[in-house]
Design a protein around this motif. Structure first.
Motif, mmCIF file in Angstrom:
data_model
loop_
_atom_site.group_PDB
_atom_site.id
_atom_site.type_symbol
_atom_site.label_atom_id
_atom_site.label_comp_id
_atom_site.label_asym_id
_atom_site.label_seq_id
_atom_site.Cartn_x
_atom_site.Cartn_y
_atom_site.Cartn_z
ATOM 1 N N PRO A 141 76.217 41.237 -1.219
ATOM 2 C CA PRO A 141 76.519 41.170 0.573
ATOM 3 C C PRO A 141 77.004 42.274 1.074
ATOM 4 O O PRO A 141 77.967 42.853 0.541
ATOM 5 N N SER A 142 76.619 42.330 2.364
ATOM 6 C CA SER A 142 77.251 43.634 3.208
ATOM 7 C C SER A 142 78.559 43.595 3.475
ATOM 8 O O SER A 142 79.196 44.536 3.515
ATOM 9 N N GLU A 143 79.045 42.429 3.565
ATOM 10 C CA GLU A 143 80.627 42.601 3.724
ATOM 11 C C GLU A 143 81.374 42.824 2.630
ATOM 12 O O GLU A 143 82.445 43.566 2.611
ATOM 13 N N THR A 144 80.878 42.799 1.332
ATOM 14 C CA THR A 144 81.291 43.154 0.084
ATOM 15 C C THR A 144 81.487 44.852 0.134
ATOM 16 O O THR A 144 82.232 45.546 -0.260
ATOM 17 N N VAL A 145 80.043 45.243 0.584
ATOM 18 C CA VAL A 145 79.738 46.559 0.655
ATOM 19 C C VAL A 145 80.963 47.241 1.434
ATOM 20 O O VAL A 145 81.500 48.385 1.054
ATOM 21 N N GLU A 146 81.075 46.926 2.614
ATOM 22 C CA GLU A 146 82.200 47.350 3.540
ATOM 23 C C GLU A 146 83.344 47.242 3.212
ATOM 24 O O GLU A 146 84.426 48.187 3.361
ATOM 25 N N PRO A 165 68.409 48.198 -1.411
ATOM 26 C CA PRO A 165 67.425 48.279 -0.338
ATOM 27 C C PRO A 165 68.015 48.303 0.756
ATOM 28 O O PRO A 165 69.051 47.858 1.289
ATOM 29 N N TYR A 166 67.315 48.842 1.769
ATOM 30 C CA TYR A 166 67.857 49.507 3.200
ATOM 31 C C TYR A 166 68.216 48.283 3.996
ATOM 32 O O TYR A 166 67.485 47.273 4.353
ATOM 33 N N ARG A 167 69.396 48.077 4.798
ATOM 34 C CA ARG A 167 69.811 47.466 5.778
ATOM 35 C C ARG A 167 70.935 48.208 6.642
ATOM 36 O O ARG A 167 71.313 49.025 6.148
ATOM 37 N N GLU A 168 71.052 47.833 8.014
ATOM 38 C CA GLU A 168 71.760 48.298 8.857
ATOM 39 C C GLU A 168 73.244 48.750 8.264
ATOM 40 O O GLU A 168 73.988 47.629 7.866
ATOM 41 N N ILE A 169 73.849 49.758 8.302
ATOM 42 C CA ILE A 169 75.193 50.014 7.940
ATOM 43 C C ILE A 169 76.104 50.500 9.051
ATOM 44 O O ILE A 169 75.484 51.327 10.243
ATOM 45 N N ASN A 170 77.281 49.940 9.238
ATOM 46 C CA ASN A 170 77.948 50.304 10.339
ATOM 47 C C ASN A 170 78.673 51.719 10.216
ATOM 48 O O ASN A 170 78.752 52.183 8.974
ATOM 49 N N LYS A 171 78.577 52.459 11.263
ATOM 50 C CA LYS A 171 78.950 53.739 11.499
ATOM 51 C C LYS A 171 80.399 54.185 10.746
ATOM 52 O O LYS A 171 80.521 55.330 10.138
ATOM 53 N N SER A 172 81.247 53.231 11.023
ATOM 54 C CA SER A 172 82.511 53.447 10.303
ATOM 55 C C SER A 172 82.523 53.592 8.902
ATOM 56 O O SER A 172 83.156 54.127 8.195
ATOM 57 N N LYS A 176 83.635 56.521 6.207
ATOM 58 C CA LYS A 176 84.676 56.177 5.268
ATOM 59 C C LYS A 176 84.139 56.551 3.662
ATOM 60 O O LYS A 176 84.853 56.996 2.860
ATOM 61 N N VAL A 177 82.967 56.307 3.807
ATOM 62 C CA VAL A 177 82.261 56.423 2.161
ATOM 63 C C VAL A 177 82.212 58.204 1.824
ATOM 64 O O VAL A 177 82.320 58.774 2.906
ATOM 65 N N ASP A 178 82.604 58.433 0.583
ATOM 66 C CA ASP A 178 82.512 59.911 0.144
ATOM 67 C C ASP A 178 81.065 60.545 0.090
ATOM 68 O O ASP A 178 80.932 61.639 0.511
ATOM 69 N N GLU A 186 64.758 55.553 3.709
ATOM 70 C CA GLU A 186 66.223 55.119 4.015
ATOM 71 C C GLU A 186 66.662 55.886 4.917
ATOM 72 O O GLU A 186 67.369 55.387 6.038
ATOM 73 N N SER A 187 66.747 56.934 4.864
ATOM 74 C CA SER A 187 67.457 58.057 5.729
ATOM 75 C C SER A 187 66.639 57.881 7.001
ATOM 76 O O SER A 187 67.430 58.049 7.893
ATOM 77 N N ASP A 188 65.218 57.942 7.042
ATOM 78 C CA ASP A 188 64.598 57.805 8.281
ATOM 79 C C ASP A 188 65.203 56.464 8.991
ATOM 80 O O ASP A 188 65.545 56.278 10.518
ATOM 81 N N GLU A 189 65.145 55.269 8.494
ATOM 82 C CA GLU A 189 65.458 54.078 9.200
ATOM 83 C C GLU A 189 67.047 53.953 9.499
ATOM 84 O O GLU A 189 67.489 53.685 10.747
ATOM 85 N N MET A 190 67.851 54.916 8.592
ATOM 86 C CA MET A 190 69.380 54.670 9.021
ATOM 87 C C MET A 190 69.605 55.542 10.249
ATOM 88 O O MET A 190 70.526 55.206 11.125
ATOM 89 N N PHE A 191 69.124 56.791 10.434
ATOM 90 C CA PHE A 191 69.397 57.828 11.177
ATOM 91 C C PHE A 191 68.405 58.044 12.447
ATOM 92 O O PHE A 191 68.783 58.492 13.407
#
Length: 293
Positions: A141-146, A165-172, A176-178, A186-191
């Protein structure tokens, strides 16, 4: 000694190979079928453990035959399984994979992996010590990743997020991730823009994998491409997971970023030479001819 903790998915892969993919409404004859342990989390844990590091897996399986197979496979690969717990009300996760034309397409059914909740992972995170490496993917789940990324940021843990697999990720969370390790798609979809712009916006953080062409990042001054290795391809499933597991190992060895990516590229290149997500994952012994281990 510091350790690598993988928080993520475990599954059984059901794999069919065919000369082509069927079109809509089409039935074709396949060439082969087999089942094998998989899931991006388990794959990354096995990849890192085979390369000689102390690796802990945190995740959920069903109380079924698939769950027993997943658990046994992790133990056989010397992954610490104290963080692997069964659930009774849903089955183990599965991935349904079609191999064709030297590539793969996959449908993932998360099932027990959806039970990898913030409450479940909290106790395992609190047992880690500063400097430990935490590796994540997006079959939980995305809330766990966050939650995990934020916990790592606040407690001095090193986080690696493979956004697949790609899903939208909060900019915050990106902030914060290293380390963030998407592939090109995935990069194309993300940015949603130029790769060079994205890399320069996140120097020494964003690492974009390029298949057998290697990986690319920005060092704060310029873009750096770390070349990959070409192999005879049997199955590309798990190559990205091998890259991420090996990258975590390289960081554990305190390699600089360029050397770490070279090590990850080498390990990933071996992974495509075997069948199944974990079939070609190398040991240190396997790669010693091409790497001074």
């Amino acid at each position: 000694m510091k350790k690598i903790t993988v928080i993520g998915s475990m599954s059984i892969d059901l794999v069919v190979s065919a000369s082509k993919r069927p079109g809509k409404g089409e039935t074709i004859l396949g060439d082969d079928f087999f089942t094998t342990p998989g899931g991006k989390g388990a794959n990354q844990a096995v990849a890192a453990a085979r390369l000689g590091e102390k690796v802990q897996m945190v995740g959920r399986i069903g109380e079924d035959d698939f769950g027993k197979e997943i658990y046994g496979n992790l133990k056989n690969n010397h992954v610490i399984v104290d963080g692997v717990e069964p659930v009774t009300h849903v089955p183990s996760g599965t991935a349904h994979i079609t191999l064709s034309e030297q590539d793969n397409s996959i449908i993932v059914v998360p099932s027990a992996n959806n039970e990898v909740t913030p409450d479940f992972v909290k106790k395992h995170l609190e047992a880690l010590t500063e400097g430990d490496i935490v590796l994540l993917q997006q079959e939980i789940p995305s809330e766990t990743v966050e939650y995990v990324v934020e916990f790592c940021s606040e407690n001095g843990l090193v986080s690696i997020l493979n956004p697949a697999p790609y899903r939208e990720i909060n900019k915050s969370i990106i902030e914060k991730v290293d380390y963030l390790t998407p592939n090109e798609t995935e990069s194309d979809e993300m940015f949603k823009g130029d790769l060079d712009d994205a890399l320069s916006a996140y120097p020494m953080k964003l690492i974009v994998t390029l298949g057998d062409k290697g990986a690319v990042y920005h060092n704060g001054k310029e873009k750096v491409q770390v070349d990959g290795f070409k192999r005879d391809v049997k199955d590309t499933t798990g190559a990205g997971d091998t890259f991420n597991g090996a990258f975590a190992v390289a960081l554990q060895k305190e390699y600089n970023l360029e050397k770490a990516l070279a090590f990850a590229n080498l390990a990933a290149s071996y992974s495509v030479t075997g069948m199944g997500a974990q079939g070609g994952m190398p040991t240190l012994e396997d790669i010693k001819g091409e790497w001074n281990v």
